[in-house]
Design a protein around this motif. Structure first.
Motif, short mmCIF file in Angstrom:
data_model
loop_
_atom_site.label_atom_id
_atom_site.label_comp_id
_atom_site.label_asym_id
_atom_site.label_seq_id
_atom_site.Cartn_x
_atom_site.Cartn_y
_atom_site.Cartn_z
N GLN A 1 84.10 86.38 52.84
CA GLN A 1 83.24 85.35 52.25
C GLN A 1 83.79 83.96 52.52
OE1 GLN A 1 82.51 85.82 48.06
NE2 GLN A 1 81.11 84.10 48.00
N LYS A 2 85.09 83.78 52.42
CA LYS A 2 85.69 82.48 52.68
C LYS A 2 85.47 82.05 54.13
CE LYS A 2 90.02 79.83 52.36
NZ LYS A 2 89.45 78.83 53.21
N GLN B 1 90.09 91.99 48.16
CA GLN B 1 90.61 90.80 48.84
C GLN B 1 89.99 90.63 50.23
OE1 GLN B 1 94.86 90.67 49.21
NE2 GLN B 1 94.82 88.89 50.54
N ASP C 1 86.73 88.98 49.90
CA ASP C 1 86.92 87.57 49.55
C ASP C 1 87.25 86.75 50.80
OD1 ASP C 1 86.47 88.22 46.89
OD2 ASP C 1 88.61 88.25 46.37
N GLU C 2 88.10 87.31 51.67
CA GLU C 2 88.46 86.62 52.92
C GLU C 2 87.24 86.50 53.84
OE1 GLU C 2 91.85 88.47 54.75
OE2 GLU C 2 93.01 88.36 52.90
#
Length: 103
Positions: free
Chosen positions: A30-31, A24, A27-28
């Motif tokens: 990358q976001k 996660q 993912d954060e």
């Protein structure tokens, strides 16, 4: 995990914190990078002072963001790399792509 953001004129500084091992937190990360690019940002500094580790997935995120910024005439710079991340960037030859600054 929150990635702090600071803007100084037309330069955005992101402060990723923790270890990025493909879950996660990555993912954060990358976001946050994708959101900056989507918003039209072309000058990004990643202040890695609180980042302890990156795995190959996180390095891939960095490389995709680098390609996106370069394609749009932008730049991503790294700063405040600890010894572990500095050694990682040396071994993986990321310093060929990314500039490294103390502050």
């Amino acid at each position: 995990m929150a990635i702090r953001r600071k803007q100084v004129r037309n330069v955005v500084v992101l402060y990723p914190a923790g270890s990025f091992f493909g879950d996660q937190e990555t993912d954060e990360f990358q976001k946050a990078l994708t959101d900056e690019a989507a918003g039209g940002n072309t000058r990004l500094i990643l202040n890695m002072v609180d980042c302890q580790a990156l795995n190959s997935i996180a390095i891939g995120v960095l490389m995709r963001s680098y390609a996106n910024y370069k394609e749009r005439g932008g730049q991503i710079k790294l700063c405040n790399l600890g010894k572990r991340l500095h050694d990682l960037c040396t071994m993986t030859k990321l310093f060929i792509v990314f500039d490294d600054h103390d502050t």
